[in-house]
Design a protein around this motif. Sequence first.
Motif, PDB file in Angstrom:
ATOM      1  N   GLN A 146       0.840  -1.185   0.000  1.00  0.00           N
ATOM      2  CA  GLN A 146       0.000   0.000   0.000  1.00  0.00           C
ATOM      3  C   GLN A 146       0.883   1.245   0.000  1.00  0.00           C
ATOM      4  N   PRO A 147       0.343   2.411  -0.377  1.00  0.00           N
ATOM      5  CA  PRO A 147       1.169   3.623  -0.429  1.00  0.00           C
ATOM      6  C   PRO A 147       1.895   3.930   0.884  1.00  0.00           C
ATOM      7  N   TRP A 148       1.202   3.773   2.000  1.00  0.00           N
ATOM      8  CA  TRP A 148       1.834   4.071   3.283  1.00  0.00           C
ATOM      9  C   TRP A 148       3.013   3.146   3.557  1.00  0.00           C
ATOM     10  N   SER A 149       2.904   1.865   3.179  1.00  0.00           N
ATOM     11  CA  SER A 149       3.997   0.934   3.451  1.00  0.00           C
ATOM     12  C   SER A 149       5.174   1.165   2.498  1.00  0.00           C
ATOM     13  N   ILE A 150       4.880   1.574   1.255  1.00  0.00           N
ATOM     14  CA  ILE A 150       5.946   1.887   0.310  1.00  0.00           C
ATOM     15  C   ILE A 150       6.719   3.118   0.796  1.00  0.00           C
ATOM     16  N   LEU A 151       6.004   4.157   1.206  1.00  0.00           N
ATOM     17  CA  LEU A 151       6.659   5.358   1.731  1.00  0.00           C
ATOM     18  C   LEU A 151       7.462   5.056   2.992  1.00  0.00           C
ATOM     19  N   LEU A 152       6.879   4.314   3.908  1.00  0.00           N
ATOM     20  CA  LEU A 152       7.555   3.986   5.160  1.00  0.00           C
ATOM     21  C   LEU A 152       8.821   3.171   4.906  1.00  0.00           C
ATOM     22  N   THR A 153       8.746   2.207   4.005  1.00  0.00           N
ATOM     23  CA  THR A 153       9.919   1.390   3.684  1.00  0.00           C
ATOM     24  C   THR A 153      11.012   2.226   3.043  1.00  0.00           C
ATOM     25  N   GLY A 154      10.656   3.053   2.081  1.00  0.00           N
ATOM     26  CA  GLY A 154      11.645   3.896   1.409  1.00  0.00           C
ATOM     27  C   GLY A 154      12.317   4.867   2.354  1.00  0.00           C
ATOM     28  N   ILE A 155      11.523   5.526   3.177  1.00  0.00           N
ATOM     29  CA  ILE A 155      12.081   6.484   4.130  1.00  0.00           C
ATOM     30  C   ILE A 155      12.970   5.773   5.144  1.00  0.00           C
ATOM     31  N   THR A 156      12.572   4.594   5.577  1.00  0.00           N
ATOM     32  CA  THR A 156      13.367   3.823   6.533  1.00  0.00           C
ATOM     33  C   THR A 156      14.708   3.412   5.929  1.00  0.00           C
ATOM     34  N   ILE A 157      14.693   2.955   4.692  1.00  0.00           N
ATOM     35  CA  ILE A 157      15.946   2.539   4.042  1.00  0.00           C
ATOM     36  C   ILE A 157      16.889   3.726   3.875  1.00  0.00           C
ATOM     37  N   ILE A 158      16.368   4.845   3.396  1.00  0.00           N
ATOM     38  CA  ILE A 158      17.212   6.027   3.179  1.00  0.00           C
ATOM     39  C   ILE A 158      17.735   6.561   4.514  1.00  0.00           C
ATOM     40  N   SER A 159      16.862   6.664   5.509  1.00  0.00           N
ATOM     41  CA  SER A 159      17.285   7.158   6.825  1.00  0.00           C
ATOM     42  C   SER A 159      18.305   6.228   7.469  1.00  0.00           C
ATOM     43  N   SER A 160      18.076   4.940   7.337  1.00  0.00           N
ATOM     44  CA  SER A 160      18.995   3.967   7.929  1.00  0.00           C
ATOM     45  C   SER A 160      20.377   4.055   7.296  1.00  0.00           C
ATOM     46  N   SER A 161      20.422   4.265   5.991  1.00  0.00           N
ATOM     47  CA  SER A 161      21.726   4.375   5.337  1.00  0.00           C
ATOM     48  C   SER A 161      22.502   5.573   5.884  1.00  0.00           C
ATOM     49  N   TRP A 162      21.803   6.662   6.169  1.00  0.00           N
ATOM     50  CA  TRP A 162      22.484   7.822   6.728  1.00  0.00           C
ATOM     51  C   TRP A 162      22.898   7.570   8.180  1.00  0.00           C
ATOM     52  N   LEU A 163      21.996   6.969   8.957  1.00  0.00           N
ATOM     53  CA  LEU A 163      22.294   6.724  10.375  1.00  0.00           C
ATOM     54  C   LEU A 163      23.426   5.721  10.560  1.00  0.00           C
ATOM     55  N   ILE A 164      23.532   4.757   9.674  1.00  0.00           N
ATOM     56  CA  ILE A 164      24.573   3.729   9.803  1.00  0.00           C
ATOM     57  C   ILE A 164      25.916   4.226   9.281  1.00  0.00           C
ATOM     58  N   PHE A 165      25.917   4.832   8.096  1.00  0.00           N
ATOM     59  CA  PHE A 165      27.180   5.159   7.434  1.00  0.00           C
ATOM     60  C   PHE A 165      27.634   6.617   7.590  1.00  0.00           C
ATOM     61  N   HIS A 166      26.725   7.546   7.810  1.00  0.00           N
ATOM     62  CA  HIS A 166      27.049   8.977   7.903  1.00  0.00           C
ATOM     63  C   HIS A 166      27.901   9.445   6.725  1.00  0.00           C
ATOM     64  N   THR A 167      27.572   8.942   5.547  1.00  0.00           N
ATOM     65  CA  THR A 167      28.300   9.309   4.339  1.00  0.00           C
ATOM     66  C   THR A 167      27.276   9.737   3.290  1.00  0.00           C
ATOM     67  N   ILE A 168      27.369  10.995   2.878  1.00  0.00           N
ATOM     68  CA  ILE A 168      26.362  11.544   1.964  1.00  0.00           C
ATOM     69  C   ILE A 168      26.363  10.831   0.620  1.00  0.00           C
ATOM     70  N   TRP A 169      27.528  10.521   0.067  1.00  0.00           N
ATOM     71  CA  TRP A 169      27.563   9.906  -1.259  1.00  0.00           C
ATOM     72  C   TRP A 169      26.953   8.510  -1.228  1.00  0.00           C
ATOM     73  N   LEU A 170      27.144   7.785  -0.140  1.00  0.00           N
ATOM     74  CA  LEU A 170      26.556   6.449  -0.024  1.00  0.00           C
ATOM     75  C   LEU A 170      25.032   6.543   0.155  1.00  0.00           C
ATOM     76  N   THR A 171      24.594   7.514   0.925  1.00  0.00           N
ATOM     77  CA  THR A 171      23.155   7.714   1.116  1.00  0.00           C
ATOM     78  C   THR A 171      22.497   8.111  -0.207  1.00  0.00           C
ATOM     79  N   VAL A 172      23.142   8.959  -0.981  1.00  0.00           N
ATOM     80  CA  VAL A 172      22.607   9.350  -2.298  1.00  0.00           C
ATOM     81  C   VAL A 172      22.578   8.138  -3.220  1.00  0.00           C
ATOM     82  N   LEU A 173      23.641   7.333  -3.185  1.00  0.00           N
ATOM     83  CA  LEU A 173      23.716   6.128  -4.011  1.00  0.00           C
ATOM     84  C   LEU A 173      22.589   5.150  -3.671  1.00  0.00           C
ATOM     85  N   ILE A 174      22.249   5.054  -2.419  1.00  0.00           N
ATOM     86  CA  ILE A 174      21.154   4.181  -1.987  1.00  0.00           C
ATOM     87  C   ILE A 174      19.802   4.830  -2.280  1.00  0.00           C
ATOM     88  N   SER A 175      19.739   6.150  -2.137  1.00  0.00           N
ATOM     89  CA  SER A 175      18.470   6.859  -2.309  1.00  0.00           C
ATOM     90  C   SER A 175      17.950   6.831  -3.741  1.00  0.00           C
TER      91      SER A 175
END
Length: 81
Positions: free
Chosen positions: A18-47
Amino acid sequence: MSEQQPLNPWKYKPWWCQPWSILLTGITIISSSWLIFHTIWLTVLISVPVLVWMGFFLLIWPQLMIRSGVLESSQKDNIQS
């Protein structure tokens, strides 16, 4: 005369697609990449692929389903049953 309800492609999808689960999953993946790696280029690459995936399923897929006519035939089958 009964009023025709607009076609809603989301009512044919399971709860995890559903739209809410797609948004929640995407935001979680992007946020997690930043919280784990703290590297902008890696977060952009994942985003980029995550945002493309979200854009397709939230914007393009519903319109394709409505235009294809698949939902109309499914709706007629449900009415006849």
